[in-house]
Design an enzyme around this catalytic site. Structure first.
Site, PDB file in Angstrom:
ATOM      1  N   LYS A 125       0.859  -1.186   0.000  1.00  0.00           N
ATOM      2  CA  LYS A 125       0.000   0.000   0.000  1.00  0.00           C
ATOM      3  C   LYS A 125       0.892   1.232   0.000  1.00  0.00           C
ATOM      4  CE  LYS A 125      -4.062   1.743   2.414  1.00  0.00           C
ATOM      5  NZ  LYS A 125      -3.650   3.105   2.651  1.00  0.00           N
TER       6      LYS A 125
ATOM      7  N   LYS B 146      -6.776  -8.279  -1.103  1.00  0.00           N
ATOM      8  CA  LYS B 146      -8.072  -8.289  -1.792  1.00  0.00           C
ATOM      9  C   LYS B 146      -8.412  -9.718  -2.199  1.00  0.00           C
ATOM     10  CE  LYS B 146      -6.649  -4.518  -4.779  1.00  0.00           C
ATOM     11  NZ  LYS B 146      -6.816  -3.869  -6.067  1.00  0.00           N
TER      12      LYS B 146
ATOM     13  N   GLU C 180      -1.878   5.492  -7.262  1.00  0.00           N
ATOM     14  CA  GLU C 180      -1.441   6.406  -6.218  1.00  0.00           C
ATOM     15  C   GLU C 180      -0.366   7.336  -6.780  1.00  0.00           C
ATOM     16  OE1 GLU C 180      -3.225   5.807  -3.593  1.00  0.00           O
ATOM     17  OE2 GLU C 180      -2.179   6.571  -1.818  1.00  0.00           O
TER      18      GLU C 180
HETATM   19  S1  IVH Z   1      -6.453  -1.066  -3.921  1.00  0.00           S
HETATM   20  C1  IVH Z   1     -11.229  -0.116  -2.877  1.00  0.00           C
HETATM   21  N1  IVH Z   1      -3.872  -1.010  -3.844  1.00  0.00           N
HETATM   22  O1  IVH Z   1      -5.160   3.067  -0.279  1.00  0.00           O
HETATM   23  C2  IVH Z   1      -9.914   0.511  -2.890  1.00  0.00           C
HETATM   24  N2  IVH Z   1      -5.028   0.826  -2.910  1.00  0.00           N
HETATM   25  O2  IVH Z   1      -7.464   2.950   1.836  1.00  0.00           O
HETATM   26  C3  IVH Z   1      -8.949  -0.490  -3.403  1.00  0.00           C
HETATM   27  N3  IVH Z   1      -3.591   2.561  -1.976  1.00  0.00           N
HETATM   28  O3  IVH Z   1      -7.881   4.477  -1.915  1.00  0.00           O
HETATM   29  C4  IVH Z   1      -7.638   0.126  -3.459  1.00  0.00           C
HETATM   30  N4  IVH Z   1      -1.698   1.593  -2.477  1.00  0.00           N
HETATM   31  O4  IVH Z   1      -5.526   5.311  -2.530  1.00  0.00           O
HETATM   32  C5  IVH Z   1      -4.989  -0.362  -3.527  1.00  0.00           C
HETATM   33  N5  IVH Z   1      -1.573  -1.124  -3.856  1.00  0.00           N
HETATM   34  C6  IVH Z   1      -2.692  -0.453  -3.548  1.00  0.00           C
HETATM   35  C7  IVH Z   1      -2.687   0.789  -2.915  1.00  0.00           C
HETATM   36  C8  IVH Z   1      -3.888   1.400  -2.590  1.00  0.00           C
HETATM   37  C9  IVH Z   1      -2.274   2.646  -1.944  1.00  0.00           C
HETATM   38  C10 IVH Z   1      -4.517   3.560  -1.419  1.00  0.00           C
HETATM   39  C11 IVH Z   1      -5.594   3.935  -2.360  1.00  0.00           C
HETATM   40  C12 IVH Z   1      -6.885   3.580  -1.701  1.00  0.00           C
HETATM   41  C13 IVH Z   1      -6.470   3.542  -0.258  1.00  0.00           C
HETATM   42  C14 IVH Z   1      -7.345   2.582   0.516  1.00  0.00           C
END
Ligand code: IVH
Length: 672
Positions: free
Chosen positions: A116, A295, A179
């Site tokens: 993340k 996920k 991001e």
């Molecule tokens: S998947 C339904 N993958 O984290 C949202 N998000 O709190 C699925 N983020 O809004 C997001 N790295 O801005 C995903 N590898 C990653 C990510 C990521 C950062 C952020 C993104 C999202 C937030 C979720």
């Protein structure tokens, strides 16, 4: 004659520059130099200048547009941008899986995991392969149009790459979510420049990235190198993307940067391993992370599981323990290191940072204290990245108590080390003890460690100590335990018998009494009696190393100066490493519980006693909980009178009404 038609040439240049840009910014593997890139770009600019009708929206000359007047337009997202629920440990992950199982019983378990990124979410819209719009997350429903700023981000493709087998994504609408981050190296470079220009530094990459993307002047945005990492792709036809791992393959094929670390597991153990693996390694990534994303891999199941509030049921964010915490500075003590350098150390209320308890942190030198403007009583932010030693990041000035005192380095030195002289040379930031070198300190320290009252290592006296240190066989106290017979034989001072004798004497002292060992460490103001009092209270080196100032001062006879000296010694990372080294060399000091028959009684011996050495008598007294004093004082309980006793001690004892006993009576008391 025209060699090439401008329209055709401009198109070729655009395609070639897009390829080079992709190689450089996405693959990190350029095939041409910057000079070649610059000169091809200049050529394209020249054609576009002469034929403005040939400028296209995906031309690299259009990355930096002109200032936006009137701010950003609001744009409604075609599908809502969601956020994630946090989980913190395996139990949370299991509970999450269970909730999903209840909703979709019999579901095939497959998890997709990724790192993340700590930046800001953005959606990029492509129509028939051409980048047309970028929208911030906003409230998830409505964001802001930041197209012009995102266009300046070099690894954002202005046109999707046409890769065999993925042509369908170049038709119709493709939304790529990801991001926007600033890479740590770019952040540091930028801050360095600001320091040089006398400008205030930026707090962290995330805030800087977020602040930059909301700038109205794309020129300024282009000067701050942002970076885009894709994590999702949305198509009108959901069947285009059956799984999340396939989605990542498509993202790569279309020319996006995405995390290569993303993985798929078919059980939770795999997920947990991924979590553990990245716990440490994440600090080596080029960007900041605040955890992982887990996920459900199958996107049809993902959709079926639905959304609660703002969060999808089929994904969670795994958060690592926070690496920052606030705590209060209770004291600033000074530790004298191996080289005689005086290092200030902040002592805190214990606080857990990244899973370990932090009690102190080095403040490095007087300049750093000034830079942080840190005072006793301040609340400070502590941070710790991975294995790195905890540091004070900043002071929370809003919480500074009115009576918080400025730290006076010179005064603190003379309070804590009245017997030493310090010197701070011109242009140096460090105060050092005058008249010593690290070699000299080591020699003195080792002599003390081996001395009769401490570990009592036979034949390791002054001359042998000098020989060992000068030969480079010993760089710290623990090194004596790794000296070999062969190494000693090579030195002039040693022959077979003497070498064997010394190695044996050292090996025999691998399990010394804990109080002798603590005394042997040479902590300032800690004599054998204080060492004994300390271990009677704490029973182990570990517990002693974690003692607070208050706990230390609670011990009879230990005041502020001694307590600070003990805290300072254990706070020095070199000393921490030393203790660990002793441990790894098999040196295990033993704690022997005292039966306490003599506890509360203070003994002084005058003159020589016959049946045992003075040290032995002192050891025995202490082993039974008594205290061995060197001079008669009001609180002395017994004066033991041997041969050739000192008249003044006897006189004083009489004055104070102290019991006077002989050697035989002492032996009887010891034997019980
Ligand atoms: S998947 C339904 N993958 O984290 C949202 N998000 O709190 C699925 N983020 O809004 C997001 N790295 O801005 C995903 N590898 C990653 C990510 C990521 C950062 C952020 C993104 C999202 C937030 C979720």
């Amino acid at each position: 004659m025209m060699l090439t038609q401008p329209e055709k040439h401009a198109k070729e240049l655009r395609e070639l520059l897009a390829k080079y840009s992709y190689e450089y910014h996405v693959l990190d593997n350029p095939s041409v130099s910057n000079d070649i890139w610059d000169s091809l770009l200049a050529e394209l600019k020249r054609i576009e200048f002469e034929h403005p009708e040939l400028i296209t929206i995906d031309s690299p000359t259009q990355r930096v547009g002109s200032e936006l007047l009137g701010g950003f337009q609001k744009v409604t997202h075609k599908s809502r941008m969601l956020s994630l629920n946090d989980v913190f440990d395996r139990a949370d992950v299991e509970a999450w899986v269970k909730r999903m199982d209840n909703l979709l019983p019999g579901r095939q378990h497959e998890y997709f995991t990724d790192i993340k990124m700590d930046g800001l979410a953005c959606a990029l819209i492509y129509q028939d392969g051409l980048f047309i719009q970028a929208i911030t997350r906003g409230d998830g429903f409505v964001g802001e149009d930041v197209t012009e700023n995102v266009r300046t981000i070099k690894n954002v493709p202005l046109r999707l790459i046409d890769t065999d087998g993925f042509d369908e994504f170049l038709l119709g609408r493709t939304e790529v979510r990801g991001e926007i981050v600033m890479l740590r190296k770019d952040f540091e470079k930028l801050n360095k420049k600001r320091v040089a220009a006398g400008e205030p530094v930026f707090a962290n990459p995330r805030n800087l990235a977020a602040g930059t993307i909301r700038q109205l002047d794309p020129q300024l945005v282009a000067e701050r190198p942002l970076h885009f990492r894709a994590y999702d792709l949305i198509r009108d036809n959901v069947l285009d993307l059956p799984t999340n791992i396939f989605t990542y393959e498509v993202l790569s094929a279309l020319g996006f940067t995405r995390n290569q670390q993303a993985s798929v597991f078919n059980n939770l153990d795999g997920v947990v391993k991924f979590v553990d693996n990245w716990d440490e390694k994440r600090h080596d990534l080029p960007f900041n992370t605040d955890g992982l994303v887990i996920k459900v891999n199958d996107r049809a199941q993902f959709t079926k599981l639905g959304v609660v509030g703002k969060q999808p049921r089929a994904a969670v964010a795994y958060k690592y323990a926070p690496e920052q915490a606030t705590t209060m500075v209770r004291d600033i003590v000074i530790s004298i290191g191996r080289t005689g350098a005086a290092t200030p150390v902040a002592v805190f209320d214990p606080v857990v940072v990244a899973g370990t308890t932090v009690r102190h942190a080095s403040l490095h030198n007087a300049d750093e204290i000034e830079r942080l403007d840190i005072r006793i009583g301040d609340t400070v932010v502590i941070f710790k990245a991975g294995d790195i030693i905890p540091q004070v990041q900043s002071v929370v000035l809003e919480l500074r108590p009115k009576n918080a005192e400025l730290f006076n380095f010179g005064k603190a030195l003379s309070n804590q080390y009245p017997e030493l002289q310090f010197d701070r040379s011109e242009g140096e930031v460090v105060y050092r003890v005058v008249g010593v070198t690290s070699d000299l300190l080591l020699k003195r320290g080792l002599e003390h460690f081996a001395s009769k009252g401490a570990l009592d290592i036979d034949t390791l006296g002054e001359k042998n100590v000098v020989a060992l240190v000068d030969a480079g066989l010993v760089n710290d106290l623990a090194d004596i335990y790794s000296i070999t017979f062969g190494q000693l034989l090579k030195l002039d001072r040693f022959a077979e018998t003497s070498a064997k004798k010394l190695v044996t004497a050292i090996t025999e002292k691998k399990s010394p009494l804990l109080e002798r060992f603590v005394y042997g460490l040479g902590i300032r103001h800690v004599g054998i009696q204080t060492a004994t009092d300390l271990i009677n209270r704490f029973n182990s080196l570990d517990d002693l190393s974690e003692a607070t100032i208050e706990q230390l001062q609670d011990i009879d006879g230990i005041g502020n100066v001694v307590a600070e000296s003990i805290i300072a010694w254990f706070a020095d990372p070199d000393n921490e490493a030393l203790i660990e080294k002793f441990n790894s060399l098999g040196v295990k000091p033993v704690y022997v519980k005292k039966d306490g028959r003599l506890s509360g009684m203070n003994f002084v011996i005058t003159g020589t006693i016959q049946t045992m050495s003075r040290d032995q008598a002192a050891d025995d007294i202490r082993a039974l909980g008594g205290t061995f004093q060197t001079a008669v004082a009001k609180d002395t309980t017994y004066l033991v009178v041997g041969e050739k006793a000192g008249a003044s001690k006897i006189k004083k004892a009489k004055e104070y009404g102290i019991n006077i006993i002989n050697e035989q009576q002492l032996i009887e008391m010891i034997k019980g």
